[in-house]
Write a protein that holds these residues in place. Structure first.
Motif: not given
Length: 314
Positions: A243-255
């Motif tokens: 959707d062109g929003g914010s990038i993500q580089t940190i993720f929960p290890t539960s996923d």
């Protein structure tokens, strides 16, 4: 009232904060840290304790003696920009990457779909450190390497039994001097230490063997980041939202959704030969300037001469 003295470490070195007492407020500490580091108060990211963890200093009217910080503590101060709205997003401009709107707190992560992508960082012998800096801060900042090298050297020198010559491939003290040099490459040992230092799992997508090596997996950290390794070079991975929003580089290890996507990325990279044949690339001995063809030649040169600093020749 006794003086409240704190040691402060940043990527540019370390200093002392003086002139405070236990009755002074958290807001006064933040002001001093901002003046000392040049980081705006809103972007201060402060870690403390052992191993270092992020400190919640949002209640600025609390006295220092009630904040959990005590005189003599060591604080690690980093710059971490707060999330911004998508319309404020900046874009990549050629090779000069500027900061983009970057989600830094997994609690703000939306469930919108995205694609895992690679951010190219300079091949300057510090690519591992620059890559770790990118997944932490959302921008390519080559100046973070010296800070991380110092952290690694401190960790190794303070634990000579764990980091013995057998593990390091050289005496402990010699290794510590070596890793501080700008032309020294990082690898598994350095990744393991940075995983511990920042308190997160570092998943490295190996495009040679189409596997993922997870540093810090046994520590059950709450967060995970991704890097890609092609045999000699590291690049960070980020999630580009559809959707062109914010990038993500940190993720929960539960996923594990991103782990599955990263595994597919590794397979695709291997099948398309997006890796470096370490037996064919050219290295230069940074001690005697001899050119060496391939990893085995470099290893033999190191064995014959004791020279341990090598750089890749483009």
């Amino acid at each position: 009232m006794a003086t409240f003295v704190l040691k402060v470490k940043t990527k540019s070195g370390q200093n002392l904060v003086k002139g405070l007492t236990g009755k002074d407020k958290v807001s006064q500490l933040k002001s001093k840290l901002s003046d000392l580091t040049g980081i705006p108060q809103i972007a201060l990211h402060i870690l403390g304790g052992f191993p270092p963890k992020a400190l919640d200093l949002s209640k600025e009217d609390v006295a220092l003696e009630d904040s959990g910080i005590t005189s003599g503590d060591t604080l690690i101060v980093e710059e971490k920009q707060p999330p911004v709205k998508p319309r404020q997003q900046l874009i990549e401009r050629g090779n000069n990457t500027v900061p983009r709107s970057h989600i830094i707190d997994t609690e703000t992560l939306s469930n919108s779909p995205g694609v895992l992508m690679k951010q190219i960082v300079p091949a300057d012998n510090s690519c591992l450190f620059t890559s770790v800096g990118y997944v932490l801060n959302g921008k390519v900042d080559t100046t973070c390497a010296s800070f991380m090298r110092d952290i690694i050297a401190e960790s190794v020198s303070s634990n000579p039994e764990e980091y013995s010559e057998a593990i390091l491939g050289r005496p402990n003290g010699e290794y510590c001097e070596w890793i501080k040099k700008a032309d020294s490459w990082g690898g598994a040992i350095e990744l393991a230490i940075l995983s511990w230092f920042y308190g997160l799992e570092i998943a490295v997508v190996d495009s040679i063997n189409a596997i993922i090596n997870r540093f810090g997996e046994d520590q059950h950290y709450a967060q995970r980041v991704f890097l890609m390794f092609d045999g000699i070079h590291y690049d960070p991975l980020y999630l580009e939202p559809l959707d062109g929003g914010s990038i993500q580089t940190i993720f929960p290890t539960s996923d594990d959704t991103l782990l599955i996507q990263a595994t597919e990325l590794a397979r695709e990279a291997k099948s398309s030969r997006q890796y470096t044949d370490v037996q064919k690339f050219t290295l230069k001995c940074m001690v005697c300037n001899v050119m060496l063809n391939g990893q085995l030649a470099a290893q033999q040169h190191a064995k014959d001469t004791g020279h341990m600093n090598f750089g890749e020749v483009a």
